[in-house]
Design a protein around this motif. Sequence first.
Motif, mmCIF file in Angstrom:
data_model
loop_
_atom_site.group_PDB
_atom_site.id
_atom_site.type_symbol
_atom_site.label_atom_id
_atom_site.label_comp_id
_atom_site.label_asym_id
_atom_site.label_seq_id
_atom_site.Cartn_x
_atom_site.Cartn_y
_atom_site.Cartn_z
ATOM 1 N N TRP A 187 -61.329 34.800 25.113
ATOM 2 C CA TRP A 187 -62.036 33.823 25.936
ATOM 3 C C TRP A 187 -62.696 32.768 25.049
ATOM 4 C CZ3 TRP A 187 -67.168 32.514 25.745
ATOM 5 C CH2 TRP A 187 -67.596 31.610 26.726
ATOM 6 N N ALA A 188 -63.339 33.203 23.965
ATOM 7 C CA ALA A 188 -64.048 32.272 23.084
ATOM 8 C C ALA A 188 -63.087 31.257 22.467
ATOM 9 C CB ALA A 188 -64.795 33.043 21.994
ATOM 10 N N GLN A 211 -60.197 30.246 23.738
ATOM 11 C CA GLN A 211 -59.771 29.330 24.800
ATOM 12 C C GLN A 211 -60.902 28.360 25.165
ATOM 13 O OE1 GLN A 211 -58.650 31.235 28.470
ATOM 14 N NE2 GLN A 211 -57.325 29.557 29.033
ATOM 15 N N TRP A 212 -62.102 28.855 25.251
ATOM 16 C CA TRP A 212 -63.263 28.016 25.570
ATOM 17 C C TRP A 212 -63.459 26.943 24.486
ATOM 18 C CZ3 TRP A 212 -68.022 27.507 22.982
ATOM 19 C CH2 TRP A 212 -68.986 26.793 23.681
ATOM 20 N N GLY A 246 -61.220 23.928 24.745
ATOM 21 C CA GLY A 246 -61.518 23.014 25.842
ATOM 22 C C GLY A 246 -62.727 22.136 25.598
ATOM 23 N N ARG A 247 -63.390 22.309 24.502
ATOM 24 C CA ARG A 247 -64.611 21.522 24.225
ATOM 25 C C ARG A 247 -64.329 20.277 23.485
ATOM 26 N NH1 ARG A 247 -69.767 23.200 22.989
ATOM 27 N NH2 ARG A 247 -70.360 22.711 25.054
#
Length: 75
Positions: free
Chosen positions: A67-68, A70-71, A74-75
């Motif tokens: 998750w980290a 992928q997150w 997106g930033r």
Amino acid sequence: LRVLWELRGDPLTFRALQDACETNTRLLNTRLTELKEAGLVEHAEGGYRLTAEGQRLSKALKPLSAWAVQWGRGR
């Protein structure tokens, strides 16, 4: 979590773990003591390594790591 992450592979000596974690001696000693008391890390021939329970925790954290990543993209 950083110590657990760095120990996901082969055992590391204190110095190698300190370098990998980019931390100071005192803080690393404190974290290793806590992790050993929790039964997640042990010191054996070759250095520090995850116990069986530490390996189970590492596997449980893999979805969080994914998750980290992928997150972060997106930033």
